[in-house]
Design a protein around this motif. Structure first.
Motif, PDB file in Angstrom:
ATOM      1  N   MET A   1      21.979  50.856  48.994  1.00 19.23           N
ATOM      2  CA  MET A   1      22.675  51.096  47.739  1.00 19.23           C
ATOM      3  C   MET A   1      23.908  50.183  47.665  1.00 19.23           C
ATOM      4  SD  MET A   1      24.560  54.540  46.439  1.00 19.23           S
ATOM      5  CE  MET A   1      23.896  55.118  44.932  1.00 19.23           C
ATOM      6  N   ARG A   2      24.127  49.596  46.525  1.00 16.32           N
ATOM      7  CA  ARG A   2      25.275  48.717  46.300  1.00 16.32           C
ATOM      8  C   ARG A   2      26.491  49.561  45.974  1.00 16.32           C
ATOM      9  NH1 ARG A   2      27.207  47.557  42.102  1.00 16.32           N
ATOM     10  NH2 ARG A   2      27.485  45.993  40.667  1.00 16.32           N
ATOM     11  N   ARG A   3      27.606  49.255  46.600  1.00 12.73           N
ATOM     12  CA  ARG A   3      28.856  49.983  46.356  1.00 12.73           C
ATOM     13  C   ARG A   3      29.619  49.338  45.216  1.00 12.73           C
ATOM     14  NH1 ARG A   3      31.783  53.941  45.236  1.00 12.73           N
ATOM     15  NH2 ARG A   3      33.886  53.936  46.025  1.00 12.73           N
ATOM     16  N   ASP A   4      29.973  50.126  44.217  1.00  6.32           N
ATOM     17  CA  ASP A   4      30.735  49.669  43.054  1.00  6.32           C
ATOM     18  C   ASP A   4      32.203  49.989  43.313  1.00  6.32           C
ATOM     19  OD1 ASP A   4      31.952  49.220  40.615  1.00  6.32           O
ATOM     20  OD2 ASP A   4      30.662  50.567  39.496  1.00  6.32           O
ATOM     21  N   ALA A   5      32.999  48.977  43.542  1.00  7.37           N
ATOM     22  CA  ALA A   5      34.421  49.198  43.850  1.00  7.37           C
ATOM     23  C   ALA A   5      35.328  48.980  42.648  1.00  7.37           C
ATOM     24  CB  ALA A   5      34.843  48.267  44.985  1.00  7.37           C
ATOM     25  N   THR A   6      34.750  48.756  41.484  1.00  6.47           N
ATOM     26  CA  THR A   6      35.549  48.531  40.278  1.00  6.47           C
ATOM     27  C   THR A   6      35.540  49.788  39.419  1.00  6.47           C
ATOM     28  OG1 THR A   6      34.911  46.202  40.309  1.00  6.47           O
ATOM     29  CG2 THR A   6      35.899  47.039  38.280  1.00  6.47           C
ATOM     30  N   PRO A   7      36.686  50.437  39.263  1.00  8.09           N
ATOM     31  CA  PRO A   7      36.726  51.662  38.451  1.00  8.09           C
ATOM     32  C   PRO A   7      36.712  51.344  36.956  1.00  8.09           C
ATOM     33  CG  PRO A   7      38.918  51.125  39.188  1.00  8.09           C
ATOM     34  CD  PRO A   7      37.986  50.125  39.839  1.00  8.09           C
ATOM     35  N   PRO A   8      36.460  52.353  36.138  1.00  6.60           N
ATOM     36  CA  PRO A   8      36.555  52.163  34.694  1.00  6.60           C
ATOM     37  C   PRO A   8      37.984  51.800  34.294  1.00  6.60           C
ATOM     38  CG  PRO A   8      35.403  54.195  35.207  1.00  6.60           C
ATOM     39  CD  PRO A   8      36.001  53.695  36.486  1.00  6.60           C
ATOM     40  N   GLY A   9      38.124  51.196  33.114  1.00  8.70           N
ATOM     41  CA  GLY A   9      39.446  50.903  32.580  1.00  8.70           C
ATOM     42  C   GLY A   9      40.094  52.155  32.018  1.00  8.70           C
TER      43      GLY A   9
ATOM     44  N   LEU B   1      36.118  48.331  34.518  1.00  9.71           N
ATOM     45  CA  LEU B   1      37.263  48.004  33.678  1.00  9.71           C
ATOM     46  C   LEU B   1      36.873  48.181  32.215  1.00  9.71           C
ATOM     47  CD1 LEU B   1      38.808  45.025  35.653  1.00  9.71           C
ATOM     48  CD2 LEU B   1      39.535  47.407  35.649  1.00  9.71           C
ATOM     49  N   LEU B   2      36.650  47.089  31.477  1.00  5.83           N
ATOM     50  CA  LEU B   2      36.330  47.222  30.058  1.00  5.83           C
ATOM     51  C   LEU B   2      34.879  46.869  29.739  1.00  5.83           C
ATOM     52  CD1 LEU B   2      39.628  45.719  28.636  1.00  5.83           C
ATOM     53  CD2 LEU B   2      39.045  48.116  29.009  1.00  5.83           C
ATOM     54  N   CYS B   3      34.083  46.559  30.765  1.00  2.45           N
ATOM     55  CA  CYS B   3      32.691  46.156  30.562  1.00  2.45           C
ATOM     56  C   CYS B   3      31.728  47.307  30.830  1.00  2.45           C
ATOM     57  CB  CYS B   3      32.332  45.003  31.495  1.00  2.45           C
ATOM     58  SG  CYS B   3      33.320  43.535  31.212  1.00  2.45           S
ATOM     59  N   GLY B   4      30.697  47.409  30.020  1.00  5.77           N
ATOM     60  CA  GLY B   4      29.665  48.422  30.229  1.00  5.77           C
ATOM     61  C   GLY B   4      30.000  49.750  29.574  1.00  5.77           C
ATOM     62  N   ARG B   5      29.363  50.806  30.085  1.00  3.90           N
ATOM     63  CA  ARG B   5      29.502  52.159  29.539  1.00  3.90           C
ATOM     64  C   ARG B   5      29.773  53.120  30.702  1.00  3.90           C
ATOM     65  NH1 ARG B   5      26.333  54.078  25.039  1.00  3.90           N
ATOM     66  NH2 ARG B   5      25.251  52.110  25.275  1.00  3.90           N
ATOM     67  N   PRO B   6      30.835  53.941  30.607  1.00  2.00           N
ATOM     68  CA  PRO B   6      31.091  54.902  31.682  1.00  2.00           C
ATOM     69  C   PRO B   6      29.985  55.960  31.756  1.00  2.00           C
ATOM     70  CG  PRO B   6      32.624  55.257  29.865  1.00  2.00           C
ATOM     71  CD  PRO B   6      31.811  54.054  29.528  1.00  2.00           C
ATOM     72  N   ALA B   7      29.886  56.628  32.877  1.00  2.00           N
ATOM     73  CA  ALA B   7      28.889  57.693  33.035  1.00  2.00           C
ATOM     74  C   ALA B   7      29.292  58.931  32.239  1.00  2.00           C
ATOM     75  CB  ALA B   7      28.719  58.040  34.511  1.00  2.00           C
ATOM     76  N   PHE B   8      30.596  59.257  32.261  1.00  4.87           N
ATOM     77  CA  PHE B   8      31.097  60.399  31.504  1.00  4.87           C
ATOM     78  C   PHE B   8      32.613  60.337  31.405  1.00  4.87           C
ATOM     79  CE2 PHE B   8      30.634  61.811  35.916  1.00  4.87           C
ATOM     80  CZ  PHE B   8      31.831  62.448  36.186  1.00  4.87           C
ATOM     81  N   TYR B   9      33.173  61.250  30.614  1.00  2.00           N
ATOM     82  CA  TYR B   9      34.624  61.351  30.438  1.00  2.00           C
ATOM     83  C   TYR B   9      35.108  62.668  31.009  1.00  2.00           C
ATOM     84  CZ  TYR B   9      33.542  57.883  26.855  1.00  2.00           C
ATOM     85  OH  TYR B   9      33.066  56.782  26.182  1.00  2.00           O
TER      86      TYR B   9
ATOM     87  N   PRO C   1      36.889  52.850  27.526  1.00  2.00           N
ATOM     88  CA  PRO C   1      36.830  51.736  28.479  1.00  2.00           C
ATOM     89  C   PRO C   1      35.373  51.562  28.901  1.00  2.00           C
ATOM     90  CG  PRO C   1      37.472  53.715  29.624  1.00  2.00           C
ATOM     91  CD  PRO C   1      37.344  54.082  28.160  1.00  2.00           C
ATOM     92  N   GLY C   2      35.110  50.552  29.701  1.00  2.00           N
ATOM     93  CA  GLY C   2      33.767  50.386  30.265  1.00  2.00           C
ATOM     94  C   GLY C   2      33.681  51.074  31.612  1.00  2.00           C
ATOM     95  N   ASP C   3      32.558  50.935  32.282  1.00  2.00           N
ATOM     96  CA  ASP C   3      32.450  51.537  33.614  1.00  2.00           C
ATOM     97  C   ASP C   3      33.013  50.615  34.692  1.00  2.00           C
ATOM     98  OD1 ASP C   3      30.316  49.707  34.100  1.00  2.00           O
ATOM     99  OD2 ASP C   3      29.278  51.195  35.306  1.00  2.00           O
TER     100      ASP C   3
END
Length: 91
Positions: free
Chosen positions: A1-9, A30-38, A26-28
């Protein structure tokens, strides 16, 4: 599994309209993509809300409980990284 170390913005442009909190999502990553939830806080701990996440820069909307005076919102990505919250204080 790839570790994502960049948090949402951080959410921006918070406002309350008709009992709903609206904000620019924000994105998932920083500002790119879509977060999983709020997560929203209305004076206590943050809790996950059922709002449908939208892509970074689009307007998201969350139902608020009556009497909320201090509202915080943050995004969480698919690996649980939490973004920095933004807070709105109401008169």
């Amino acid at each position: 599994m790839r570790r994502d170390a960049t948090p949402p913005g951080r959410p921006t442009a918070l406002r309350v309209v008709g009992g709903r909190l609206r904000f620019a999502s924000p994105g998932d990553d920083l500002l790119c993509g879509r977060p999983a939830f709020y997560e929203v806080s209305t004076g206590g701990a943050f809790a996950r809300v059922g709002a449908e996440p939208v892509k970074g820069g689009e307007t998201a909307s969350v139902e608020l409980s009556a009497g909320s005076r201090r509202i915080g919102v943050r995004a969480v990505d698919e690996q649980g990284n939490k973004g920095r919250p933004e807070t709105l204080r109401l008169p």
